[in-house]
Design a protein around this motif. Sequence first.
Motif, PDB file in Angstrom:
ATOM      1  N   ASN A 140     135.618 -73.318  21.818  1.00 34.31           N
ATOM      2  CA  ASN A 140     135.164 -72.529  20.672  1.00 34.31           C
ATOM      3  C   ASN A 140     134.934 -73.406  19.451  1.00 34.31           C
ATOM      4  OD1 ASN A 140     134.443 -69.854  19.898  1.00 34.31           O
ATOM      5  ND2 ASN A 140     136.315 -69.664  18.670  1.00 34.31           N
ATOM      6  N   ARG A 144     126.579 -74.698  20.297  1.00 34.13           N
ATOM      7  CA  ARG A 144     126.408 -73.902  19.078  1.00 34.13           C
ATOM      8  C   ARG A 144     126.678 -74.789  17.879  1.00 34.13           C
ATOM      9  NH1 ARG A 144     129.162 -68.195  20.926  1.00 34.13           N
ATOM     10  NH2 ARG A 144     127.770 -67.241  19.430  1.00 34.13           N
ATOM     11  N   ARG A 150     129.597 -63.827  22.709  1.00 31.21           N
ATOM     12  CA  ARG A 150     130.078 -64.679  23.810  1.00 31.21           C
ATOM     13  C   ARG A 150     131.069 -65.760  23.333  1.00 31.21           C
ATOM     14  NH1 ARG A 150     125.044 -64.763  23.435  1.00 31.21           N
ATOM     15  NH2 ARG A 150     124.940 -67.015  23.135  1.00 31.21           N
ATOM     16  N   ALA A 151     131.692 -65.562  22.184  1.00 31.84           N
ATOM     17  CA  ALA A 151     132.663 -66.555  21.708  1.00 31.84           C
ATOM     18  C   ALA A 151     133.782 -66.721  22.738  1.00 31.84           C
ATOM     19  CB  ALA A 151     133.243 -66.131  20.373  1.00 31.84           C
ATOM     20  N   ALA A 152     134.292 -67.941  22.851  1.00 33.61           N
ATOM     21  CA  ALA A 152     135.349 -68.223  23.822  1.00 33.61           C
ATOM     22  C   ALA A 152     136.701 -67.698  23.360  1.00 33.61           C
ATOM     23  CB  ALA A 152     135.439 -69.727  24.061  1.00 33.61           C
ATOM     24  N   GLN A 153     136.798 -67.347  22.099  1.00 37.05           N
ATOM     25  CA  GLN A 153     138.077 -66.977  21.517  1.00 37.05           C
ATOM     26  C   GLN A 153     137.798 -66.159  20.254  1.00 37.05           C
ATOM     27  OE1 GLN A 153     140.463 -70.395  20.332  1.00 37.05           O
ATOM     28  NE2 GLN A 153     142.129 -69.754  21.659  1.00 37.05           N
TER      29      GLN A 153
END
Lengths: 426, 445
Positions: free
Chosen positions: A138, A246, B252-255
């Motif tokens: 992230n 991103r 779609r963020a991982a967290q």
Amino acid sequence: MTPPLFRERLTNGLRVTIAPDMRAPLVAVNLWYHVGSAMERAGRTGFAHLFEHMLFQGSAHVDANGHFDAIQRVGGTLNGSTWLERTNYFETVPSHELALALWLEADRMGQLLPAMTQAKLDTQRDVVKNERRWSVDNQPYGTWWEQLPALCYPPTHPYHHSLIGSMEDLSAATLDDVRAFFETWYAPDNAVLTIVGDVDVDATRALVAEHFGSIRRAGAVPARPDFTLRDDATTAAPRTVTIPDRVPLSRVLVAMRIPPLTSPEHAIADVVAAALATRRGSRLYRALQRDAGCASATSAFTWDLSAGADLFVADATAQSGTDVDALSRALHAELDRMHATPLTRDELARATTVLATERASALATAQGRADAISQAVTYFDDPAWAFTREAAWRAVDVAAAQAFVARWLTPSARFELRYVPSEGAA
Amino acid sequence: MSVRPVSGALRPYAFPPVRRWTLANGMGVAFAALPGAALARVLAVVDGGALADPLTACGAQAFIADAVLEGTATRDADAFVAASEGIGAAFDAGVDWDAAYIGSTMLREHLGAALILLADALRAPRFAGPEMTRLADEHRAARMQAEAEPRTIADERMQALLFPGERAGAPLGGTTAQLDAVRALDLAATHAAHYAPARTTLVVVGDLDAAAVEAQVAAAFGAWEAPTTTGRVPLPQGTSTARRIVVVDRARAAQTELRAGVIGVPRRHPDYLALVVANAILGGLFGSRLNLNLRERNAFTYGARSAIDWRRGATGWTLSTAVQTDVTGAACREMLAEVDALRAAAPSADEVEAATAYLAGVFPIRYETVDAVASALAASVVLDLEADYFDTYRDRVRAIRPADVHRVVRTHLTAEAMVCVAVGDAAAIVPLLERDARVSVVRDA
């Protein structure tokens, strides 16, 4: 300047260095285990680091999180970290609590396994998966530090795989793995203990003997993996990898394999990297940021790996409006220019002076000195090595730097990792 | 050894004695000797933090702080870099809300040369040439990076919720949108309004002789004459609103980055030390309630913490964590439950003792380096701390009791006004937050 250093080796193989320093009533305790992600077995990437978490889950006489609690309750600071070839654990405590720190470290070195449970492993596995999400998945550009070694070392090489590990391998880790890893690697004869601060040498030696002396050595000196590079294994593979991420600005990292930290040539790498990209008098800053304006940030550094081959990395992050190809060309042009226009005496002097200040800063705390000494003993069996860096850098002359660049930083030696904004990224 | 060893005898510690004096031009000096330190630190503390920015040109003070290192009347940027790097002196510049800080760390034998360079940068920056364009581009790039980082997005959204319409609600370093407005300012005039000797305190720390420092400081700064034309800026107040959670979508963020916060009191508030202890218990220590709950008990996260960012004026008291998407609602619920629990009952004497013993005991470790001591002296200047603050800190923190902690929590940790931020995959987390956290959910515009 080398401080007074008192060394001994316990009969169980534990190498101990004590460096008294009475300036403040504190003491740094620092323990290196000569094991890291490079020693993981196939299918268990990330295990060395997960295991580091388990070392804070208690031992025979210490509750889960009791280590953190005991140290913080006396006003101490502590942590651990895992790298490719070593794992360190360290605390700085008020000096009258030295015995507590030694007791805690000895209890988990000698008697970790009675405290290990499936529930603790399951919890720390999920904590580590969240650490991976936070620091890698992230985080813009967050995968670079697993992508780069994967690109530069062949798949069979111990440095190739991810230190933080894959989610799949983390899921696969078992309590049996914990036991085997502990029994193989966590032993006094695979560890280095350093104590720096407000201590009496004789009293400290007695304390160390009392707490660590009876811990049994490993059955055999653990066999290390083979770090030899069989060069052709990677030359067939693509040497440039592009990662859409991103990110708002492209970034290019160029890496070259160089002699390891244990080689005398490594001091040259430090100076060349600083001349190339440390601070505003450096070549990359002047060419890419000041003159061309194509980069918003630049740096160069080594990974300080001790066996096989280390990595020399130069990177640049684009300025708004610069495309990745132009950025890459500019970065390679500066690497090429080190061949055509060798680094001058003045450039090396600037680099060495800047490095000397940075080293003094790294050694300014007792814990910083303790960690440097543990590194020196682990890789060189010589605590004084930690205090020889400035002299080694000052000895690097124009010819040595030129020879290093010519031998190791050639165009054909370069691996390239590119981060580019993914579709619709922000 | 199966039994924990007993402690040895506590050894004495004293914070380095601080010598303060004022030059004829009004510049204050604070000096502390740190025997045995190879490095020295100089730090100019200028009364010109981000709160002094015009609301239409946020980031102005941050830009000026960096720009003073981009060349002076007598040294262009390259000459300044060559002179400083030639002695291994790394100069750094930055702002917080209350002040600007221009400093350098160097081997102590180079102090005199570094002071002359620092004085030149403060007195006579040129604010001209291609460096200004490059610096603006670097600030733009830094803001683009910040605005792409989930952590920073969450932190800055929280600030905006606590300080709507105030300077403190916008990012410290400004925004990409206002960078052109910063460039359009008369930088020299803005600089002159803030960078004056009577608005500056020079901090010097190192293994140095006081008389020699006094002479070197006088030689470098004695001739700096500039009028003081500006008073102190008004301090922010913050706006307290109803409890809710603002969701910032990151598909779609991982967290999920989670925050919860309330307006905090100014640093000089009499409840300061009790609040420091309360925060240690809530989320300051590894063994804090937040971390034990969210990390060690539930494994929702790599870490959970809380912090009060102490300033002259109102601030934020913020809880932070990053959690896997599918537990976002439960994690938010647990964060708020820990706030409610700390309000509901006083912490035990043992829990308070763990926090106060840590804070008192770690004090010498915190001030081991010249950089750390210099930062402490700078804070004492900016925040007007009592002259004996560092000498009495450990005794005063040890005197904090459970009832003190409970009282300040009841007063300041206003659960009903707690605002939350979640930066994550909105489609996945909005239903979870509605179901599990029972907080009013607002999607960010």
